[in-house]
Design a protein around this motif. Structure first.
Motif, PDB file in Angstrom:
ATOM      1  N   GLY A   1     -34.188  -9.770  22.892  1.00  0.00           N
ATOM      2  CA  GLY A   1     -34.119  -9.565  21.457  1.00  0.00           C
ATOM      3  C   GLY A   1     -32.998 -10.363  20.818  1.00  0.00           C
ATOM      4  N   GLY A   2     -32.988 -10.363  19.491  1.00  0.00           N
ATOM      5  CA  GLY A   2     -31.938 -11.073  18.769  1.00  0.00           C
ATOM      6  C   GLY A   2     -32.311 -12.465  18.334  1.00  0.00           C
ATOM      7  N   CYS A   3     -33.600 -12.823  18.350  1.00  0.00           N
ATOM      8  CA  CYS A   3     -34.035 -14.125  17.832  1.00  0.00           C
ATOM      9  C   CYS A   3     -33.891 -14.153  16.316  1.00  0.00           C
ATOM     10  CB  CYS A   3     -35.482 -14.399  18.220  1.00  0.00           C
ATOM     11  SG  CYS A   3     -35.743 -14.573  20.009  1.00  0.00           S
ATOM     12  N   PRO A   4     -33.754 -15.342  15.717  1.00  0.00           N
ATOM     13  CA  PRO A   4     -33.666 -15.414  14.249  1.00  0.00           C
ATOM     14  C   PRO A   4     -34.836 -14.738  13.541  1.00  0.00           C
ATOM     15  CG  PRO A   4     -33.044 -17.507  15.224  1.00  0.00           C
ATOM     16  CD  PRO A   4     -33.551 -16.659  16.342  1.00  0.00           C
ATOM     17  N   SER A   5     -36.037 -14.910  14.075  1.00  0.00           N
ATOM     18  CA  SER A   5     -37.203 -14.279  13.455  1.00  0.00           C
ATOM     19  C   SER A   5     -37.124 -12.755  13.545  1.00  0.00           C
ATOM     20  CB  SER A   5     -38.488 -14.773  14.125  1.00  0.00           C
ATOM     21  OG  SER A   5     -38.472 -14.469  15.515  1.00  0.00           O
ATOM     22  N   ASP A   6     -36.479 -12.244  14.593  1.00  0.00           N
ATOM     23  CA  ASP A   6     -36.308 -10.792  14.725  1.00  0.00           C
ATOM     24  C   ASP A   6     -35.451 -10.244  13.589  1.00  0.00           C
ATOM     25  OD1 ASP A   6     -37.798 -10.847  17.034  1.00  0.00           O
ATOM     26  OD2 ASP A   6     -36.052 -11.007  18.346  1.00  0.00           O
ATOM     27  N   TYR A   7     -34.357 -10.937  13.306  1.00  0.00           N
ATOM     28  CA  TYR A   7     -33.476 -10.476  12.230  1.00  0.00           C
ATOM     29  C   TYR A   7     -34.147 -10.617  10.861  1.00  0.00           C
ATOM     30  CZ  TYR A   7     -29.695 -10.209  15.634  1.00  0.00           C
ATOM     31  OH  TYR A   7     -28.912  -9.855  16.714  1.00  0.00           O
ATOM     32  N   ILE A   8     -34.974 -11.627  10.707  1.00  0.00           N
ATOM     33  CA  ILE A   8     -35.728 -11.774   9.448  1.00  0.00           C
ATOM     34  C   ILE A   8     -36.685 -10.599   9.272  1.00  0.00           C
ATOM     35  CG2 ILE A   8     -37.460 -13.166   8.261  1.00  0.00           C
ATOM     36  CD1 ILE A   8     -36.141 -15.636   9.494  1.00  0.00           C
ATOM     37  N   ALA A   9     -37.376 -10.234  10.363  1.00  0.00           N
ATOM     38  CA  ALA A   9     -38.315  -9.113  10.299  1.00  0.00           C
ATOM     39  C   ALA A   9     -37.582  -7.802   9.997  1.00  0.00           C
ATOM     40  CB  ALA A   9     -39.088  -8.998  11.613  1.00  0.00           C
ATOM     41  N   VAL A  10     -36.405  -7.613  10.602  1.00  0.00           N
ATOM     42  CA  VAL A  10     -35.617  -6.402  10.339  1.00  0.00           C
ATOM     43  C   VAL A  10     -35.175  -6.369   8.878  1.00  0.00           C
ATOM     44  CG1 VAL A  10     -33.475  -5.184  10.871  1.00  0.00           C
ATOM     45  CG2 VAL A  10     -34.865  -6.126  12.724  1.00  0.00           C
ATOM     46  N   ALA A  11     -34.765  -7.524   8.342  1.00  0.00           N
ATOM     47  CA  ALA A  11     -34.358  -7.586   6.939  1.00  0.00           C
ATOM     48  C   ALA A  11     -35.523  -7.263   6.006  1.00  0.00           C
ATOM     49  CB  ALA A  11     -33.791  -8.968   6.627  1.00  0.00           C
ATOM     50  N   ILE A  12     -36.716  -7.761   6.345  1.00  0.00           N
ATOM     51  CA  ILE A  12     -37.898  -7.469   5.526  1.00  0.00           C
ATOM     52  C   ILE A  12     -38.227  -5.981   5.567  1.00  0.00           C
ATOM     53  CG2 ILE A  12     -40.392  -7.852   5.348  1.00  0.00           C
ATOM     54  CD1 ILE A  12     -39.913 -10.710   6.280  1.00  0.00           C
ATOM     55  N   SER A  13     -38.134  -5.386   6.761  1.00  0.00           N
ATOM     56  CA  SER A  13     -38.431  -3.951   6.875  1.00  0.00           C
ATOM     57  C   SER A  13     -37.416  -3.115   6.096  1.00  0.00           C
ATOM     58  CB  SER A  13     -38.438  -3.525   8.342  1.00  0.00           C
ATOM     59  OG  SER A  13     -37.143  -3.637   8.908  1.00  0.00           O
ATOM     60  N   LEU A  14     -36.145  -3.521   6.116  1.00  0.00           N
ATOM     61  CA  LEU A  14     -35.127  -2.807   5.347  1.00  0.00           C
ATOM     62  C   LEU A  14     -35.393  -2.917   3.857  1.00  0.00           C
ATOM     63  CD1 LEU A  14     -32.459  -1.227   5.387  1.00  0.00           C
ATOM     64  CD2 LEU A  14     -31.253  -3.420   5.368  1.00  0.00           C
ATOM     65  N   LEU A  15     -35.788  -4.102   3.406  1.00  0.00           N
ATOM     66  CA  LEU A  15     -36.109  -4.303   1.993  1.00  0.00           C
ATOM     67  C   LEU A  15     -37.310  -3.450   1.579  1.00  0.00           C
ATOM     68  CD1 LEU A  15     -35.747  -5.824  -0.693  1.00  0.00           C
ATOM     69  CD2 LEU A  15     -37.220  -7.633   0.244  1.00  0.00           C
ATOM     70  N   CYS A  16     -38.329  -3.402   2.422  1.00  0.00           N
ATOM     71  CA  CYS A  16     -39.517  -2.597   2.109  1.00  0.00           C
ATOM     72  C   CYS A  16     -39.175  -1.117   2.027  1.00  0.00           C
ATOM     73  CB  CYS A  16     -40.604  -2.833   3.161  1.00  0.00           C
ATOM     74  SG  CYS A  16     -41.389  -4.452   3.064  1.00  0.00           S
ATOM     75  N   PHE A  17     -38.297  -0.653   2.910  1.00  0.00           N
ATOM     76  CA  PHE A  17     -37.929   0.769   2.859  1.00  0.00           C
ATOM     77  C   PHE A  17     -37.111   1.078   1.609  1.00  0.00           C
ATOM     78  CE2 PHE A  17     -35.303   4.459   4.028  1.00  0.00           C
ATOM     79  CZ  PHE A  17     -36.306   5.361   4.321  1.00  0.00           C
ATOM     80  N   ILE A  18     -36.253   0.155   1.194  1.00  0.00           N
ATOM     81  CA  ILE A  18     -35.503   0.346  -0.060  1.00  0.00           C
ATOM     82  C   ILE A  18     -36.470   0.404  -1.240  1.00  0.00           C
ATOM     83  CG2 ILE A  18     -33.849  -0.716  -1.639  1.00  0.00           C
ATOM     84  CD1 ILE A  18     -32.381  -1.794   0.836  1.00  0.00           C
ATOM     85  N   LEU A  19     -37.472  -0.474  -1.253  1.00  0.00           N
ATOM     86  CA  LEU A  19     -38.477  -0.437  -2.317  1.00  0.00           C
ATOM     87  C   LEU A  19     -39.248   0.878  -2.300  1.00  0.00           C
ATOM     88  CD1 LEU A  19     -39.906  -4.086  -2.115  1.00  0.00           C
ATOM     89  CD2 LEU A  19     -38.393  -3.131  -3.871  1.00  0.00           C
ATOM     90  N   LEU A  20     -39.507   1.393  -1.101  1.00  0.00           N
ATOM     91  CA  LEU A  20     -40.192   2.684  -0.985  1.00  0.00           C
ATOM     92  C   LEU A  20     -39.345   3.801  -1.589  1.00  0.00           C
ATOM     93  CD1 LEU A  20     -42.466   4.472   0.144  1.00  0.00           C
ATOM     94  CD2 LEU A  20     -41.237   4.511   2.320  1.00  0.00           C
ATOM     95  N   LEU A  21     -38.057   3.808  -1.309  1.00  0.00           N
ATOM     96  CA  LEU A  21     -37.177   4.822  -1.891  1.00  0.00           C
ATOM     97  C   LEU A  21     -37.132   4.704  -3.412  1.00  0.00           C
ATOM     98  CD1 LEU A  21     -34.118   4.814   0.564  1.00  0.00           C
ATOM     99  CD2 LEU A  21     -35.906   6.548   0.349  1.00  0.00           C
ATOM    100  N   ILE A  22     -37.142   3.482  -3.920  1.00  0.00           N
ATOM    101  CA  ILE A  22     -37.140   3.286  -5.373  1.00  0.00           C
ATOM    102  C   ILE A  22     -38.428   3.844  -5.983  1.00  0.00           C
ATOM    103  CG2 ILE A  22     -37.215   1.533  -7.189  1.00  0.00           C
ATOM    104  CD1 ILE A  22     -35.345  -0.161  -5.470  1.00  0.00           C
ATOM    105  N   ARG A  23     -39.557   3.561  -5.352  1.00  0.00           N
ATOM    106  CA  ARG A  23     -40.832   4.083  -5.847  1.00  0.00           C
ATOM    107  C   ARG A  23     -40.866   5.603  -5.850  1.00  0.00           C
ATOM    108  NH1 ARG A  23     -46.069   1.808  -3.083  1.00  0.00           N
ATOM    109  NH2 ARG A  23     -46.886   3.316  -4.579  1.00  0.00           N
ATOM    110  N   ALA A  24     -40.210   6.200  -4.874  1.00  0.00           N
ATOM    111  CA  ALA A  24     -40.255   7.658  -4.744  1.00  0.00           C
ATOM    112  C   ALA A  24     -39.301   8.374  -5.688  1.00  0.00           C
ATOM    113  CB  ALA A  24     -39.948   8.060  -3.293  1.00  0.00           C
ATOM    114  N   THR A  25     -38.197   7.733  -6.049  1.00  0.00           N
ATOM    115  CA  THR A  25     -37.166   8.427  -6.820  1.00  0.00           C
ATOM    116  C   THR A  25     -37.015   7.938  -8.251  1.00  0.00           C
ATOM    117  OG1 THR A  25     -35.468   6.886  -5.992  1.00  0.00           O
ATOM    118  CG2 THR A  25     -35.843   8.902  -4.733  1.00  0.00           C
ATOM    119  N   LEU A  26     -37.303   6.671  -8.519  1.00  0.00           N
ATOM    120  CA  LEU A  26     -37.018   6.124  -9.842  1.00  0.00           C
ATOM    121  C   LEU A  26     -37.793   6.814 -10.961  1.00  0.00           C
ATOM    122  CD1 LEU A  26     -35.234   4.032 -11.138  1.00  0.00           C
ATOM    123  CD2 LEU A  26     -37.085   2.367 -10.962  1.00  0.00           C
TER     124      LEU A  26
END
Length: 471
Positions: free
Chosen positions: A8-33
């Protein structure tokens, strides 16, 4: 590349983790805003907990993928880093399984409410754990048999049972959704369910494809890296597409997040297109004079009087009964031939006024409350009549006498004498409309389970055209 494909730890892995974190933040915004923008009080029961559980399951699903397929480079030294904890328990019963089960519960509720025309016979806190039992049993079996290898991959003979379990739940969701496909929903519930089915099916298909390719071509490093990256990105898209407020908070899901556009759907009556809902329209005819000797039930048919009486009751912190009368009056304007809109409005009234612990729970007898909650037809024209008669009696006893000597009646009398309202008076009258508590629609369950056919006794007069004649 060879090292990071295994550890683990490839550049694409960190990109995928960043995308998943962004999607979860968007999910929280949709649920609470929406709650933050419209200042809506938190609902009670399944209309609140099911969306919260969906967010929890989404977080579990994304985190379990990150921990189980070596996206981040770390050494597994502790028990909480075990493949069986993340790939079996968190990803299964408390991740994908819980996410699908929440949508199945919502589809089950919609089926009973709009097809069977009654509140669900099984409460969600019973139905949801029941749907999770196969996932829990399957996870316990896998934990006992230990079929995972060092890369957290299942052995070949375990792939088919695992895929079948995922497929059965997707098929169950398809079955409930297909049973309600003919209902003309007003808040995109059916569309959101089909979106969830499409994305979940794609996610299962991608997972199976990635597994087969990894098992057949485990020596191809770029395939290992690409497949796990796509798995996490697909799961991130899944949690965003799966989350929906239309089943639990239909009115809130319809509102714009811009406050200036929220007024169009401020109440359920307006969202359903009920004529003159929530508004006191400017008319050229002189306002009708209010006679205190008239019966209260007849006076309440006059919208100007009803708004004034409602403002007085709110000032006494006892406005629930008048608000209930007003919304039942709005329900009576919906034709009997339009059962879907009548069910929306009836469910809204039940959730806001009738269920125990509701935001504006009215003081009615247990018999009348149970009669409403166990009704075999939510679209019945006499559904609330017995409760309405009981509340009319309470209003006559507790509010009417004090109203006639109040400033609210004096102001209404002066406006009746002066004739038609001008623009300033219109603004003041619409200010009498409702208390600041926003009318919301939820999808609660039926807290009673008895089969009881309500007796349609004497009914309170709620004609659809008398109001226009008196104004």
């Amino acid at each position: 590349m060879a090292s990071c494909s295994k550890d683990g730890g490839c550049p694409s892995d960190y990109i995928a983790v960043a995308i998943s974190l962004l999607c979860f933040i968007l999910l929280l915004i949709r649920a609470t805003l929406p709650f933050l923008v419209h200042k809506v009080p938190c609902p009670k029961g399944s209309s609140f907990w099911i969306p919260v559980i969906q967010v929890f399951a989404s977080f579990n699903l994304l985190l379990s993928i990150v921990m189980s397929i070596n996206l981040l480079k770390f050494k597994k030294k502790h028990w909480w880093q075990s493949c069986y904890l993340w790939a079996v328990w968190v990803e299964g019963p408390f991740g994908f399984g819980l996410l699908l089960s929440c949508r199945i519960v919502q589809a089950f509720q919609l089926y009973y409410i709009f097809v069977k025309r009654r509140l669900p016979p099984i409460r969600s806190y019973v139905f949801l754990p029941s749907t999770l039992l196969p996932w829990i049993a399957g996870a316990a079996l896998l934990h006992k048999k230990k079929p995972l290898n060092e890369r957290c991959h299942f052995g070949t003979r375990w792939v088919i049972p695992v895929v079948c379990l995922h497929t059965i739940y997707v098929a169950a969701l398809v079955g409930f959704t297909g049973a309600i496909r003919h209902v003309e929903f007003r808040f995109h519930e059916l569309k959101d369910l089909w979106h969830g089915i499409l994305v979940s099916t794609s996610a299962v298909g991608l997972w199976v494809t990635a597994y087969i390719l990894n098992e057949i071509h485990d020596d191809i490093t770029w395939l290992q890296v690409t497949s796990r990256c796509l798995l996490l990105i697909m799961a991130s898209i899944l949690v965003l597409a799966f989350f929906s407020m239309s089943s639990s908070q239909p009115l809130l899901s319809k509102m714009s997040l811009r406050k200036r556009e929220a007024a169009e759907f401020e109440t359920m009556g307006r969202a359903l297109g009920i004529p003159d809902s929530g508004l006191l329209l400017l008319r050229r005819e002189p306002a009708a004079e209010i006679d205190p000797n008239e019966p209260l039930d007849k006076l309440l048919l006059n919208k100007r009087f009803r708004q004034s009486f409602m403002a007085f009751a709110d000032s006494c912190l006892a406005g629930e009964s008048v608000h209930f009368y007003d919304e039942v009056h709005e329900l009576a304007k919906i034709p009997i031939t339009d059962p879907v809109r009548r069910i929306y409005m009836a469910r809204h009234i039940i959730e806001k006024y009738v269920i125990s612990g509701a935001l504006m729970e009215v003081n009615i007898s247990h018999r009348n409350r149970q009669e409403i909650l166990t009704t075999p037809d939510l679209a019945h024209p006499d559904l609330f009549n017995n409760a309405l008669n009981e509340l009319l009696h309470l209003m006559k006893m507790n509010l009417a006498k004090d109203y006639w000597s109040s400033m609210f009646f004096k102001k209404l009398s002066e406006e009746s004498i002066n004739g038609s309202s001008n623009g300033n008076e219109l603004e003041m009258m619409t200010g009498w409309n409702y208390s600041p508590r926003l009318s919301c629609v939820h999808g609660e369950d039926d807290p009673f389970h008895e089969e009881q056919h309500p007796s349609k006794g004497s009914s309170a007069p709620i004609p659809q055209d008398v109001e226009q004649q008196q104004q």
